[in-house]
Write an enzyme that holds these catalytic residues in place. Structure first.
Site, PDB file in Angstrom:
ATOM      1  N   CYS A 147       0.815  -1.275  -0.124  1.00 37.23           N
ATOM      2  CA  CYS A 147      -0.021   0.357  -0.035  1.00 37.23           C
ATOM      3  C   CYS A 147       0.957   1.111   0.013  1.00 37.23           C
ATOM      4  O   CYS A 147       1.552   1.392   1.118  1.00 37.23           O
ATOM      5  CB  CYS A 147      -0.843   0.102   1.132  1.00 37.23           C
ATOM      6  SG  CYS A 147      -1.780   1.459   1.298  1.00 37.23           S
ATOM      7  N   CYS A 166      -0.385   3.911   2.906  1.00 39.52           N
ATOM      8  CA  CYS A 166      -0.095   3.517   4.296  1.00 39.52           C
ATOM      9  C   CYS A 166       0.109   2.375   4.508  1.00 39.52           C
ATOM     10  O   CYS A 166       1.164   1.662   4.191  1.00 39.52           O
ATOM     11  CB  CYS A 166      -1.267   4.162   5.100  1.00 39.52           C
ATOM     12  SG  CYS A 166      -3.014   3.505   4.331  1.00 39.52           S
ATOM     13  N   SER A 167      -0.958   1.556   4.755  1.00 45.53           N
ATOM     14  CA  SER A 167      -0.978   0.096   5.178  1.00 45.53           C
ATOM     15  C   SER A 167      -1.790  -0.824   4.922  1.00 45.53           C
ATOM     16  O   SER A 167      -2.170  -1.867   5.548  1.00 45.53           O
ATOM     17  CB  SER A 167      -0.500   0.082   6.801  1.00 45.53           C
ATOM     18  OG  SER A 167      -1.722   0.762   7.417  1.00 45.53           O
ATOM     19  N   CYS A 168      -2.825  -0.566   3.900  1.00 44.33           N
ATOM     20  CA  CYS A 168      -3.872  -1.378   3.317  1.00 44.33           C
ATOM     21  C   CYS A 168      -3.501  -2.815   3.383  1.00 44.33           C
ATOM     22  O   CYS A 168      -2.245  -2.933   2.603  1.00 44.33           O
ATOM     23  CB  CYS A 168      -4.463  -0.953   2.233  1.00 44.33           C
ATOM     24  SG  CYS A 168      -5.300   0.699   2.629  1.00 44.33           S
TER      25      CYS A 168
HETATM   26 FE    FE Z   1      -3.900   2.374   2.764  1.00 39.52          FE
END
Ligand code: FE
Length: 199
Positions: free
Chosen positions: A107, A110-112
């Site tokens: 991602c 961010c951190s999906c």
């Molecule tokens: Fe994300």
């Protein structure tokens, strides 16, 4: 769930981690929380609920051609057949490795991450370095994970977001013809389903 990508994510996460550590320390010191119970909780999310689910999906795809076809056509529905669904996994796509193509997920914002099949993302997955570098120089990142691909294999990087989550279907290792689904699942690693390992 709103998904604002514009905030200072990394700084916030560091701040939160420090606060959680302080609170955890207090609760343990006062005897309110048993550290072993906390460890079991973290272990459950990091290892048992998470990547073991994805590994079961992979093993089924390796051993059941009809399931494999359904998985590639509609990953969300096929994964739900095994009981894995819910938050952060509502729109899944499975990308399959072959001789010609190696897939990786990220991602960039961010951190999906696909929670129902992989659990919580590892720290490095959320790092600014991985998010930026896997797009710019995927082969260099792979080499740091110990993965060296033939020059003829293309590397495809899939950018997850709030609407679409990905999981890599690694190649079935050779010499595993005699193994059943449970034994095959035990071979599959979290990183193999992110694309930073081969299985
Ligand atoms: Fe994300």
């Amino acid at each position: 769930m709103s998904h604002d990508h514009s905030h200072a994510h990394d700084a916030e996460e560091r701040d939160t981690a420090l606060r959680v550590k302080a609170i955890e320390g207090l609760l343990v010191a006062k005897g309110i929380v048993d550290p072993a119970a906390l460890d079991a909780f973290v272990e459950t999310y990091e290892r048992r609920i998470g990547p073991r689910n994805g590994a079961a999906v992979v093993a089924r795809a390796w051993t059941d051609p009809a399931f494999h076809a359904r998985l590639m056509a509609d990953a969300t529905a096929a994964i739900a057949e095994l009981g894995f669904q819910g938050m952060e996994g509502e729109h899944m796509r499975v990308v399959e490795n072959s001789d010609d193509v190696h897939n990786m997920i990220v991602c960039t914002l961010c951190s999906c991450y696909p929670w129902p099949v992989l659990g919580l993302p590892p720290t490095w997955y959320k790092s600014a370095a991985y998010r930026a570098r896997v797009v710019r120089e995927p082969r260099a990142v792979l080499a740091e994970f110990g993965v060296h691909l033939p020059a003829g294999t293309a590397v495809r990087v899939w950018d997850s977001n709030a609407d679409q989550r990905y999981m890599v279907l690694p190649r079935r290792p050779s010499g595993t013809d005699g193994l059943d689904a449970a034994a095959l699942a035990a071979l599959v690693t979290r990183d193999g389903m992110i694309g930073t390992a081969l299985v």
